[in-house]
Motif scaffolding. Structure first.
Motif, short mmCIF file in Angstrom:
data_model
loop_
_atom_site.label_atom_id
_atom_site.label_comp_id
_atom_site.label_asym_id
_atom_site.label_seq_id
_atom_site.Cartn_x
_atom_site.Cartn_y
_atom_site.Cartn_z
N ASP A 293 0.85 -1.18 0.00
CA ASP A 293 0.00 0.00 0.00
C ASP A 293 0.90 1.24 0.00
OD1 ASP A 293 -2.46 1.55 0.45
OD2 ASP A 293 -1.68 1.84 2.46
N SER B 265 -5.04 2.99 -3.91
CA SER B 265 -6.23 3.59 -4.52
C SER B 265 -5.85 4.68 -5.52
CB SER B 265 -7.14 4.18 -3.44
OG SER B 265 -6.46 5.19 -2.72
N ASN C 255 -7.30 0.96 -6.03
CA ASN C 255 -7.80 0.07 -4.98
C ASN C 255 -8.05 -1.35 -5.48
OD1 ASN C 255 -8.28 0.17 -2.19
ND2 ASN C 255 -10.47 0.00 -2.52
N ARG D 199 -15.52 0.66 -0.51
CA ARG D 199 -14.52 0.17 0.45
C ARG D 199 -13.83 1.34 1.11
NH1 ARG D 199 -13.18 -5.04 0.19
NH2 ARG D 199 -11.05 -4.70 0.85
N GLU D 200 -13.68 1.24 2.44
CA GLU D 200 -13.02 2.28 3.20
C GLU D 200 -11.51 2.10 3.12
OE1 GLU D 200 -14.37 4.80 4.58
OE2 GLU D 200 -16.49 4.28 4.77
N GLY D 201 -10.81 3.14 2.69
CA GLY D 201 -9.35 3.12 2.65
C GLY D 201 -8.78 4.00 3.74
N THR E 136 -14.06 4.44 -1.42
CA THR E 136 -13.80 4.26 -2.85
C THR E 136 -14.81 3.29 -3.45
OG1 THR E 136 -11.44 4.70 -2.58
CG2 THR E 136 -12.11 3.55 -4.57
N THR F 28 -10.56 -6.38 -5.87
CA THR F 28 -9.78 -5.91 -4.73
C THR F 28 -8.28 -5.98 -5.03
OG1 THR F 28 -9.51 -8.10 -3.71
CG2 THR F 28 -11.55 -6.89 -3.21
N LYS F 29 -7.50 -5.41 -4.13
CA LYS F 29 -6.05 -5.53 -4.25
C LYS F 29 -5.63 -7.00 -4.27
CE LYS F 29 -4.94 -1.16 -1.89
NZ LYS F 29 -4.21 -0.54 -0.77
N ASN G 277 -8.96 -1.79 3.50
CA ASN G 277 -8.90 -2.29 2.12
C ASN G 277 -7.61 -3.05 1.83
OD1 ASN G 277 -7.28 0.01 2.16
ND2 ASN G 277 -7.88 0.67 0.13
N ASP G 278 -6.73 -3.18 2.81
CA ASP G 278 -5.51 -3.97 2.66
C ASP G 278 -5.63 -5.36 3.29
OD1 ASP G 278 -4.03 -1.84 1.46
OD2 ASP G 278 -3.76 -0.95 3.45
#
Length: 267
Positions: free
Chosen positions: A12, A47, A71, A164-166, A171, A177-178, A202-203
């Motif tokens: 990230d 993201s 993201n 999704r909360e970063g 976002t 996803t990642k 989000n990670d």
């Protein structure tokens, strides 16, 4: 024939490899150099847009590797400035068809001027313009209440759009996803080991997918909950924040893995 790298590191950016306040990454330079020296790859996963990440890849000397952009909604191929097709307009069209009370609660980058993006991110004008150059996803700020937030996400989900909360923003994207893009990169390069570093919700999938996950301390957000594999030591946490924590963790891991794999045959 492409040689298998000994290690792929998925990282990230904001709050992890980049300082939360200054966006500086220089404290991680020693670990990045050590990774380069041993033939390991560093895959930036953020993201941020392809335009933004391309600049960072060039600065960090990572242009020979792909990057996960927006993201996980897109993948920037190595030595390329093209991240593929753009569903961004479709996301914006769905947003603009929402009921007024829901639409009013979300202010995305597409609703903002370059100056506004500068103000909420602290980026310079050119970098803020790159942040608005989106192809796959729409980050923004939610200003409504909790009940409306749940309705907002549920309504978007009916259009296959996920929120999704970063580290900074909510976002919106069509769900990749990642970790999804991480799997594609691993399938291509077939590394002997994988490491992931991140600080935000989000990670989590990326951290839990890697052989070793590193949660980088970020005092600007609530800490992540205990993760799968953490009790067994497969996921670890730094004490130092941002790129300093990144650097300490990676240099320690490189020393540890050298001991563990010194007699392995990676030919």
């Amino acid at each position: 024939m492409q040689k298998r790298p000994p290690l792929l590191v998925f990282s990230d950016l904001d709050g992890t490899l980049l300082d939360h306040d200054t966006y500086d990454w220089s404290a991680a330079r020693p670990a990045l150099q050590a990774l380069s020296d041993c033939g390991a790859g560093v895959i930036l996963a953020s993201s941020k847009t392809a335009a933004e990440i391309g600049v960072l890849q060039a600065d960090m000397g990572l242009g020979d590797w792909p990057a996960i952009v927006e993201n996980g909604a897109g993948l920037l191929s190595a030595m390329s400035d093209n991240a593929g097709s753009s569903p961004y307009d479709e996301i914006r069209a769905v947003l603009d068809k929402l009921p007024d009370d829901l639409r009013a609660g979300f202010r995305g980058f597409g609703d903002m001027s370059v100056a506004e993006v500068q103000d909420i991110t602290g980026l310079a004008a050119a970098a803020a313009a790159q942040a608005k150059d989106r192809r796959h996803s729409e980050p923004g700020l939610w200003t409504g209440d909790t009940t409306a937030h749940s309705r907002f996400l549920k309504t978007l989900a009916a259009h296959d759009i996920q929120g999704r909360e970063g580290g900074r923003f909510l976002t919106l994207s069509f769900g990749k996803t990642k970790a999804d893009q991480m799997a594609a990169v691993i399938a291509q390069y077939k590394p002997h080991r994988t490491i992931a570093l991140g600080d935000a919700p989000n990670d989590i999938e990326m951290l839990e997918t890697a052989d070793i996950g590193i949660v980088v301390a970020n005092p600007h957000r609530p800490p992540l909950p205990p993760l799968r594999g953490e009790a067994e030591g497969r996921i670890r946490r730094t004490i130092e924040t941002g790129p300093r924590g990144w650097n300490t963790a990676m240099r320690g891991l490189l020393a540890e893995l050298e001991i563990q794999t010194g007699t392995d045959n990676h030919g």
